[in-house]
Design a protein around this motif. Structure first.
Motif, mmCIF file in Angstrom:
data_model
loop_
_atom_site.group_PDB
_atom_site.id
_atom_site.type_symbol
_atom_site.label_atom_id
_atom_site.label_comp_id
_atom_site.label_asym_id
_atom_site.label_seq_id
_atom_site.Cartn_x
_atom_site.Cartn_y
_atom_site.Cartn_z
ATOM 1 N N PHE A 166 15.363 -35.354 -13.881
ATOM 2 C CA PHE A 166 15.719 -34.726 -15.161
ATOM 3 C C PHE A 166 15.286 -35.605 -16.332
ATOM 4 O O PHE A 166 14.754 -35.115 -17.328
ATOM 5 C CB PHE A 166 17.221 -34.479 -15.227
ATOM 6 N N TYR B 243 18.615 -30.478 -18.681
ATOM 7 C CA TYR B 243 18.852 -29.863 -17.378
ATOM 8 C C TYR B 243 20.308 -30.032 -16.945
ATOM 9 O O TYR B 243 21.001 -30.939 -17.400
ATOM 10 C CB TYR B 243 17.951 -30.502 -16.314
ATOM 11 N N HIS C 273 16.579 -20.541 -15.645
ATOM 12 C CA HIS C 273 17.755 -20.813 -14.818
ATOM 13 C C HIS C 273 17.616 -20.155 -13.450
ATOM 14 O O HIS C 273 16.880 -19.190 -13.267
ATOM 15 C CB HIS C 273 19.031 -20.224 -15.438
ATOM 16 N N LEU D 223 21.041 -24.197 -11.161
ATOM 17 C CA LEU D 223 20.089 -25.059 -11.842
ATOM 18 C C LEU D 223 19.768 -24.440 -13.200
ATOM 19 O O LEU D 223 19.281 -23.305 -13.273
ATOM 20 C CB LEU D 223 18.809 -25.206 -11.014
ATOM 21 N N SER E 6 18.167 -25.014 -17.351
ATOM 22 C CA SER E 6 17.268 -25.821 -18.179
ATOM 23 C C SER E 6 17.136 -25.185 -19.556
ATOM 24 O O SER E 6 17.314 -23.978 -19.726
ATOM 25 C CB SER E 6 15.883 -25.923 -17.530
ATOM 26 N N LEU F 35 12.552 -26.674 -22.941
ATOM 27 C CA LEU F 35 11.430 -27.058 -22.095
ATOM 28 C C LEU F 35 10.144 -27.178 -22.903
ATOM 29 O O LEU F 35 9.946 -26.460 -23.886
ATOM 30 C CB LEU F 35 11.231 -26.025 -20.987
ATOM 31 N N GLY G 277 9.312 -26.905 -16.365
ATOM 32 C CA GLY G 277 10.732 -26.812 -16.063
ATOM 33 C C GLY G 277 11.001 -26.127 -14.741
ATOM 34 O O GLY G 277 11.874 -26.542 -13.967
ATOM 35 N N LEU H 226 12.945 -27.836 -11.390
ATOM 36 C CA LEU H 226 14.128 -27.260 -10.748
ATOM 37 C C LEU H 226 13.840 -26.839 -9.307
ATOM 38 O O LEU H 226 14.700 -26.996 -8.426
ATOM 39 C CB LEU H 226 14.629 -26.072 -11.560
#
Length: 299
Positions: free
Chosen positions: A38, A45, A254, A271, A273, A276, A282, A286
């Motif tokens: 991250f 994140y 996500h 997960l 984010s 980005l 991103g 993930l």
């Protein structure tokens, strides 16, 4: 007879390598590894991981940080649909008119959806016709139809979705409105979530606590038909099945779901984010984190 020195050296190296390879990664080492990933990449994140087969296996990073929910909020809407259907408010087999006119939560002014902004564009050909509530629910989850979502939110009511989420202990999920309500967006009235709360939601479904067991099974079946599979399932073996819901808008991606392993174990993984640099970067970060969680559980 003495063994040659080089043979002894090779034997020592082999034994050392075996010892290293047999050492299992700890949960704390996994957390440090993910935190480094991250930190090394542009953006913000969060992760929430819980092994439902072993409650001691839990990992959280930035789990209470607020993120725009994007389409992950469609899972709470689905839960509310099954709840109200179970209560007799309607049947999932009931037909409902497909419309493209909705009311802003700001002032009740009308707005319409843009097919160009909707991944579920196929539904627009049914405007003016009727489809079942179940069919609209399926479209909302599997292809993330915004049009279906708005129709269904108007049916069940966003405040009711919020009440149900709070009853789960998911107190930080905000489902305030449908999609593309520009007036609300400009005033900062957005649907938001945290990794921790989405994990609670997914665990409730996975453990038959989000509704009647048969309803949870039906929701899992829908989630397993998810068409967007570039985060949690991306680097997992085909023998692993994932019931999940994604979400993405500009500079945000996500995924939230339940992962089912072939040996019967299952775990929840969320997960998130935002901010980005690129969606591709991103998404890759993930997806690799998901792979690391899987590898940790299958050492």
């Amino acid at each position: 007879m003495k063994k040659p020195t080089y043979l002894l050296f090779a034997l020592a190296l082999t034994m050392a390598a075996c010892q290293l390879s047999s050492k299992k990664q700890t949960l704390n080492e996994l957390k440090q590894n993910i935190a480094a990933d991250f930190e090394a990449n542009t953006g913000d994140y969060a992760i929430a991981f819980k092994d439902l087969s072993n409650p001691d296996n839990q990992l959280y990073i930035n789990e209470t940080e607020t993120f725009h929910a994007a389409s992950t909020m469609k899972t709470p809407v689905m839960i509310e649909l099954f709840k109200q259907a179970r209560a007799g408010e309607f049947s999932l087999s009931d037909s409902i008119l497909v419309v493209n006119e909705f009311k802003s939560i700001v002032d009740s002014s009308a707005y319409t959806m843009d097919i160009g902004e909707d991944s579920g564009e196929g539904l627009y050909s049914f405007i003016g016709q009727k489809l079942t509530i179940y069919d609209l629910t399926y479209e909302m989850i599997t292809v993330s139809s915004n049009l279906a979502t708005n129709i269904l939110i108007e049916l069940v009511g966003a405040p009711n979705v919020m009440t149900t989420m709070k009853s789960f202990g998911a107190n930080d999920i905000q489902v305030l409105r449908g999609v593309e309500d520009q007036k609300a967006y400009e005033l900062g009235m957005n649907n938001t979530t945290t990794a921790k709360d989405l994990a609670i939601v997914m665990e409730m479904i996975a453990t038959d606590k989000a509704g009647a067991p048969e309803d949870c099974s039906a929701m899992i079946k829908i989630l397993k038909d998810q068409r967007f599979n570039d985060i949690i399932p991306a680097y997992l073996p085909n023998s692993v099945s994932v019931a999940h819901k994604t979400g993405s808008i500009t500079k945000l991606h996500h995924d939230s779901g339940i992962v089912y392993l072939p040996d019967g174990r299952k775990y929840v993984l969320v997960l998130l984010s935002k901010n980005l640099n690129t969606m591709e970067e991103g998404t890759e970060v993930l997806a690799r984190v998901s792979e690391k969680v899987y590898s940790y559980l299958n050492q």
